[in-house]
Write an enzyme that holds these catalytic residues in place. Structure first.
Site, PDB file in Angstrom:
ATOM      1  N   TYR A  80      12.701   0.233   6.004  1.00 31.62           N
ATOM      2  CA  TYR A  80      12.569  -1.220   6.204  1.00 31.62           C
ATOM      3  C   TYR A  80      13.951  -1.863   6.267  1.00 31.62           C
ATOM      4  O   TYR A  80      14.276  -2.559   7.234  1.00 31.62           O
ATOM      5  CB  TYR A  80      11.737  -1.869   5.089  1.00 31.62           C
ATOM      6  CG  TYR A  80      11.902  -3.369   5.085  1.00 31.62           C
ATOM      7  CD1 TYR A  80      12.683  -4.007   4.119  1.00 31.62           C
ATOM      8  CD2 TYR A  80      11.329  -4.145   6.085  1.00 31.62           C
ATOM      9  CE1 TYR A  80      12.874  -5.378   4.159  1.00 31.62           C
ATOM     10  CE2 TYR A  80      11.513  -5.517   6.131  1.00 31.62           C
ATOM     11  CZ  TYR A  80      12.297  -6.123   5.159  1.00 31.62           C
ATOM     12  OH  TYR A  80      12.506  -7.492   5.197  1.00 31.62           O
TER      13      TYR A  80
ATOM     14  N   LYS B  99      16.090  -3.638   9.503  1.00 35.88           N
ATOM     15  CA  LYS B  99      16.694  -4.973   9.512  1.00 35.88           C
ATOM     16  C   LYS B  99      18.170  -4.877   9.899  1.00 35.88           C
ATOM     17  O   LYS B  99      18.684  -5.680  10.682  1.00 35.88           O
ATOM     18  CB  LYS B  99      16.566  -5.642   8.137  1.00 35.88           C
ATOM     19  CG  LYS B  99      15.172  -6.138   7.807  1.00 35.88           C
ATOM     20  CD  LYS B  99      14.723  -7.248   8.758  1.00 35.88           C
ATOM     21  CE  LYS B  99      13.361  -7.777   8.370  1.00 35.88           C
ATOM     22  NZ  LYS B  99      12.861  -8.814   9.282  1.00 35.88           N
TER      23      LYS B  99
ATOM     24  N   LEU C 287       7.098  -9.076  -7.333  1.00 40.69           N
ATOM     25  CA  LEU C 287       6.887  -9.544  -8.701  1.00 40.69           C
ATOM     26  C   LEU C 287       5.986 -10.767  -8.793  1.00 40.69           C
ATOM     27  O   LEU C 287       4.988 -10.746  -9.537  1.00 40.69           O
ATOM     28  CB  LEU C 287       8.242  -9.860  -9.352  1.00 40.69           C
ATOM     29  CG  LEU C 287       8.166 -10.370 -10.800  1.00 40.69           C
ATOM     30  CD1 LEU C 287       7.623  -9.297 -11.725  1.00 40.69           C
ATOM     31  CD2 LEU C 287       9.547 -10.842 -11.278  1.00 40.69           C
TER      32      LEU C 287
ATOM     33  N   ILE D  62       4.394  -8.973  19.399  1.00 40.35           N
ATOM     34  CA  ILE D  62       5.737  -9.178  19.981  1.00 40.35           C
ATOM     35  C   ILE D  62       6.130  -7.990  20.860  1.00 40.35           C
ATOM     36  O   ILE D  62       7.071  -8.061  21.644  1.00 40.35           O
ATOM     37  CB  ILE D  62       6.819  -9.380  18.886  1.00 40.35           C
ATOM     38  CG1 ILE D  62       6.823  -8.221  17.882  1.00 40.35           C
ATOM     39  CG2 ILE D  62       6.654 -10.728  18.201  1.00 40.35           C
ATOM     40  CD1 ILE D  62       8.009  -8.239  16.923  1.00 40.35           C
TER      41      ILE D  62
ATOM     42  N   SER E 112      17.420  -9.964   5.819  1.00 40.60           N
ATOM     43  CA  SER E 112      17.096  -9.756   4.412  1.00 40.60           C
ATOM     44  C   SER E 112      18.337  -9.316   3.647  1.00 40.60           C
ATOM     45  O   SER E 112      19.181  -8.595   4.182  1.00 40.60           O
ATOM     46  CB  SER E 112      16.022  -8.674   4.308  1.00 40.60           C
ATOM     47  OG  SER E 112      15.888  -8.221   2.972  1.00 40.60           O
TER      48      SER E 112
HETATM   49  P1  NAD Z   1       4.276 -11.633   6.263  1.00 37.66           P
HETATM   50  O1  NAD Z   1       3.822 -10.240   6.417  1.00 37.66           O
HETATM   51  O2  NAD Z   1       3.532 -12.567   5.395  1.00 37.66           O
HETATM   52  O3  NAD Z   1       4.393 -12.327   7.703  1.00 37.66           O
HETATM   53  C1  NAD Z   1       4.716 -11.581   8.841  1.00 37.66           C
HETATM   54  C2  NAD Z   1       3.763 -12.048   9.935  1.00 37.66           C
HETATM   55  O4  NAD Z   1       4.086 -11.368  11.126  1.00 37.66           O
HETATM   56  C3  NAD Z   1       2.298 -11.734   9.610  1.00 37.66           C
HETATM   57  O5  NAD Z   1       1.509 -12.865   9.899  1.00 37.66           O
HETATM   58  C4  NAD Z   1       1.959 -10.578  10.537  1.00 37.66           C
HETATM   59  O6  NAD Z   1       0.601 -10.585  10.923  1.00 37.66           O
HETATM   60  C5  NAD Z   1       2.896 -10.854  11.705  1.00 37.66           C
HETATM   61  N1  NAD Z   1       3.289  -9.668  12.478  1.00 37.66           N
HETATM   62  C6  NAD Z   1       3.745  -8.489  11.989  1.00 37.66           C
HETATM   63  N2  NAD Z   1       4.025  -7.655  13.010  1.00 37.66           N
HETATM   64  C7  NAD Z   1       3.760  -8.341  14.164  1.00 37.66           C
HETATM   65  C8  NAD Z   1       3.857  -8.036  15.541  1.00 37.66           C
HETATM   66  N3  NAD Z   1       4.260  -6.832  15.958  1.00 37.66           N
HETATM   67  N4  NAD Z   1       3.504  -8.976  16.444  1.00 37.66           N
HETATM   68  C9  NAD Z   1       3.069 -10.208  16.031  1.00 37.66           C
HETATM   69  N5  NAD Z   1       2.957 -10.558  14.741  1.00 37.66           N
HETATM   70  C10 NAD Z   1       3.301  -9.627  13.818  1.00 37.66           C
HETATM   71  O7  NAD Z   1       5.823 -11.548   5.807  1.00 37.66           O
HETATM   72  P2  NAD Z   1       6.784 -12.714   5.301  1.00 37.66           P
HETATM   73  O8  NAD Z   1       6.995 -12.521   3.840  1.00 37.66           O
HETATM   74  O9  NAD Z   1       6.321 -14.018   5.819  1.00 37.66           O
HETATM   75  O10 NAD Z   1       8.160 -12.302   6.030  1.00 37.66           O
HETATM   76  C11 NAD Z   1       8.463 -12.847   7.278  1.00 37.66           C
HETATM   77  C12 NAD Z   1       9.773 -12.210   7.719  1.00 37.66           C
HETATM   78  O11 NAD Z   1      10.770 -12.418   6.715  1.00 37.66           O
HETATM   79  C13 NAD Z   1       9.674 -10.698   7.896  1.00 37.66           C
HETATM   80  O12 NAD Z   1      10.441 -10.331   9.040  1.00 37.66           O
HETATM   81  C14 NAD Z   1      10.326 -10.130   6.646  1.00 37.66           C
HETATM   82  O13 NAD Z   1      10.927  -8.875   6.877  1.00 37.66           O
HETATM   83  C15 NAD Z   1      11.352 -11.189   6.345  1.00 37.66           C
HETATM   84  N6  NAD Z   1      11.711 -11.224   4.920  1.00 37.66           N
HETATM   85  C16 NAD Z   1      10.740 -11.416   3.984  1.00 37.66           C
HETATM   86  C17 NAD Z   1      11.103 -11.413   2.628  1.00 37.66           C
HETATM   87  C18 NAD Z   1      10.057 -11.601   1.562  1.00 37.66           C
HETATM   88  O14 NAD Z   1      10.350 -11.267   0.393  1.00 37.66           O
HETATM   89  N7  NAD Z   1       8.892 -12.098   1.878  1.00 37.66           N
HETATM   90  C19 NAD Z   1      12.430 -11.226   2.247  1.00 37.66           C
HETATM   91  C20 NAD Z   1      13.383 -11.038   3.241  1.00 37.66           C
HETATM   92  C21 NAD Z   1      13.012 -11.035   4.585  1.00 37.66           C
HETATM   93  C1  WQD Z   2      11.804  -8.036  -8.095  1.00 38.62           C
HETATM   94  C2  WQD Z   2      12.086  -7.499  -9.495  1.00 38.62           C
HETATM   95  C3  WQD Z   2      11.477  -5.208  -9.825  1.00 38.62           C
HETATM   96  C4  WQD Z   2       7.163  -5.913  -9.363  1.00 38.62           C
HETATM   97  C5  WQD Z   2      11.819  -6.809  -2.246  1.00 38.62           C
HETATM   98  C6  WQD Z   2      12.311  -6.017  -1.076  1.00 38.62           C
HETATM   99  C7  WQD Z   2      13.275  -6.865  -0.275  1.00 38.62           C
HETATM  100  C8  WQD Z   2      12.638  -8.204   0.061  1.00 38.62           C
HETATM  101  C9  WQD Z   2      12.163  -8.910  -1.190  1.00 38.62           C
HETATM  102  C10 WQD Z   2      11.801  -8.052   2.297  1.00 38.62           C
HETATM  103  C11 WQD Z   2      12.672  -6.096  -9.501  1.00 38.62           C
HETATM  104  C12 WQD Z   2      10.631  -6.131 -10.701  1.00 38.62           C
HETATM  105  C13 WQD Z   2       8.522  -6.081  -9.432  1.00 38.62           C
HETATM  106  C14 WQD Z   2       6.449  -5.537 -10.526  1.00 38.62           C
HETATM  107  C15 WQD Z   2       8.498  -5.537 -11.754  1.00 38.62           C
HETATM  108  N1  WQD Z   2      11.554  -8.058   0.966  1.00 38.62           N
HETATM  109  N2  WQD Z   2       9.178  -5.899 -10.610  1.00 38.62           N
HETATM  110  N3  WQD Z   2       7.146  -5.364 -11.687  1.00 38.62           N
HETATM  111  O1  WQD Z   2      12.477  -5.397  -4.947  1.00 38.62           O
HETATM  112  O2  WQD Z   2      13.998  -7.424  -5.268  1.00 38.62           O
HETATM  113  O3  WQD Z   2      12.908  -7.087  -3.083  1.00 38.62           O
HETATM  114  O4  WQD Z   2      11.226  -8.024  -1.825  1.00 38.62           O
HETATM  115  O5  WQD Z   2      12.844  -8.222   2.841  1.00 38.62           O
HETATM  116  O6  WQD Z   2      13.599  -6.148   0.894  1.00 38.62           O
HETATM  117  O7  WQD Z   2      13.028  -4.894  -1.564  1.00 38.62           O
HETATM  118  O8  WQD Z   2      11.535  -7.767  -5.027  1.00 38.62           O
HETATM  119  O9  WQD Z   2       9.588  -8.712  -6.160  1.00 38.62           O
HETATM  120  O10 WQD Z   2       9.547  -6.239  -5.570  1.00 38.62           O
HETATM  121  O11 WQD Z   2      11.019  -7.050  -7.420  1.00 38.62           O
HETATM  122  O12 WQD Z   2       9.105  -5.360 -12.830  1.00 38.62           O
HETATM  123  O13 WQD Z   2       5.183  -5.357 -10.512  1.00 38.62           O
HETATM  124  O14 WQD Z   2      10.858  -7.443 -10.221  1.00 38.62           O
HETATM  125  O15 WQD Z   2      11.848  -4.030 -10.521  1.00 38.62           O
HETATM  126  O16 WQD Z   2      13.612  -5.999 -10.551  1.00 38.62           O
HETATM  127  P1  WQD Z   2      12.791  -6.830  -4.669  1.00 38.62           P
HETATM  128  P2  WQD Z   2      10.320  -7.439  -6.015  1.00 38.62           P
END
Ligand code: NAD
Ligand code: WQD
Length: 338
Positions: A149, A153, A200, A59, A124
């Site tokens: 991170y 966001k 988790l 991107i 997020s």
């Molecule tokens: P992911 O890492 O599985 O997917 C992200 C994808 O983007 C990957 O395929 C990666 O290769 C691609 N990517 C990363 N940087 C890039 C770049 N510069 N150019 C092109 N492609 C790129 O993550 P996800 O869990 O699918 O999360 C997707 C979005 O949702 C992220 O922005 C993440 O911050 C957000 N999000 C995820 C969670 C979660 O817990 N999974 C929670 C809240 C927000």
């Molecule tokens: C969930 C709970 C841990 C792992 C994170 C990012 C957040 C978002 C979602 C991107 C907590 C506990 C976890 C383990 C455990 N990602 N835990 N043992 O921390 O709520 O959120 O992912 O946007 O930005 O912070 O998710 O799944 O890491 O943890 O006890 O091996 O499970 O302490 O209470 P979290 P998590």
């Protein structure tokens, strides 16, 4: 409508491609495969029943974006591409700000040049920091983030807010995800973290499949119903349906729109372990460890706004999430490498 799905081969993006196709749209993927496997493409194609247009690129590369926008009449962008590991972001802030912030600004500039004015951004719940009260409403204070991170966001949200004010004809939707887990019920696509899982659910399924010995439970002395951390886990299928609803209900409404995507229910670590034990029919090996730095006690969403304005709410329960996560892991013991 053709929708550019940045990060479309990642965990959530791949599920979004399937949901978009099911809703009659055509996903076009841009992914640099920095955190995903190209094998996901074939799995997505199997689920949508046709070939998927995929550009391997970044991107941050204006030329590849211009090329895509010249080749395809893109109606909207769903922007998933980004780095998302909290711990890694503390060690690599420059990479996170460059990827998540500069990458989004580059995407916005390319969209403007191509007269594409619909954007849905993966935000997020981490932008809320440690909430004063739960459930958390969209009007709650944001910005008290505790890692690069989460700060990246929040920075993107601030940029999009200012950009929206200066460009009122755009439709920009911020979707604040809580804790996505689960997988497509087919088990063909799912969460495939590289290295040791931070989150988790993938750690639990890797213990269950035998890739990890024991689940460490980070703290059982939190002020919660059982002392362990409470989160709002949402099925990834519900999450991506929320994206389709946002596209269809807000894509033609100019302005900035903000929605929590969660269930409104708080689930503790021990609740999750109990649910997995029930699915497995055996007990997972667990060990209580000290709290993890940066963790908060409770975080779950107020979900009325998405229900009222998007006509969307999560409908998968905890057992669905655990069963589908386990089904994906059983069919793919080593993720897409299996
Ligand atoms: P992911 O890492 O599985 O997917 C992200 C994808 O983007 C990957 O395929 C990666 O290769 C691609 N990517 C990363 N940087 C890039 C770049 N510069 N150019 C092109 N492609 C790129 O993550 P996800 O869990 O699918 O999360 C997707 C979005 O949702 C992220 O922005 C993440 O911050 C957000 N999000 C995820 C969670 C979660 O817990 N999974 C929670 C809240 C927000
Ligand atoms: C969930 C709970 C841990 C792992 C994170 C990012 C957040 C978002 C979602 C991107 C907590 C506990 C976890 C383990 C455990 N990602 N835990 N043992 O921390 O709520 O959120 O992912 O946007 O930005 O912070 O998710 O799944 O890491 O943890 O006890 O091996 O499970 O302490 O209470 P979290 P998590």
């Amino acid at each position: 409508m053709k929708v550019l799905v940045t990060g479309g081969c990642g965990y959530i993006g791949s599920h979004a491609c399937v949901a978009l196709a099911a809703a009659g749209h055509e996903p076009i993927v841009l992914d640099n495969f920095s955190n995903s496997n190209p094998k996901a493409v074939g799995r997505i194609e199997k689920l949508i029943g046709r070939s998927l247009v995929v550009y391997q690129g970044d991107i941050r590369d204006r030329l590849v974006l211009d090329c895509i926008f010249e080749q395809h009449r893109i109606g909207a962008v769903m922007h998933f591409a980004g780095l998302k590991a909290v711990g890694e972001s503390v060690a690599k802030p420059l990479e996170y700000y460059d990827n998540n912030l500069s990458g989004t600004l580059n995407l916005l500039a390319a969209m403007r040049a191509a007269h594409i004015y619909r954007l849905i951004f993966s935000s997020s719940a981490t932008v809320y920091g440690d909430p004063l009260t739960v459930p958390i409403s969209e009007t709650a204070q944001t910005g008290a983030t505790t890692n690069p991170y989460g700060t990246s966001k929040h920075m993107v949200e601030s940029c999009l807010r200012d950009f929206s004010a200066a460009n009122p004809d755009w439709s920009i939707t911020l979707l604040r995800y809580f804790n996505p887990i689960g997988a497509h019920p087919s088990g063909l696509i799912g969460e495939d973290p590289t290295g040791i899982p931070n989150n988790l659910m993938p750690f639990i399924t890797q213990v269950a499949i035998g890739r990890r010995d024991t689940l460490s439970i980070f703290g059982n002395d939190y002020p919660t119903h059982d002392g362990t951390g409470v989160r709002d886990y949402i099925h990834v299928q519900d999450l991506v349906e929320g994206h389709v609803a946002a596209l269809e209900e807000r894509g033609n409404v100019s302005g900035l729109h903000v929605y929590n995507l969660g269930t409104g229910n708080g689930v503790s670590v021990l609740d999750m372990v109990a649910a997995m034990n029930k699915v497995l029919g055996r007990e997972l090996p667990v060990r209580i460890e000290p709290r993890r730095a940066g963790d908060i006690a409770q975080c779950f969403a107020e979900v009325d706004k998405a229900e009222k304005e998007l006509g969307w709410s999560a409908n998968h329960d905890l057992m669905d999430m655990v069963e589908h996560s386990w089904n994906w892991q059983q069919r793919n013991p080593n993720g897409y490498q299996s």
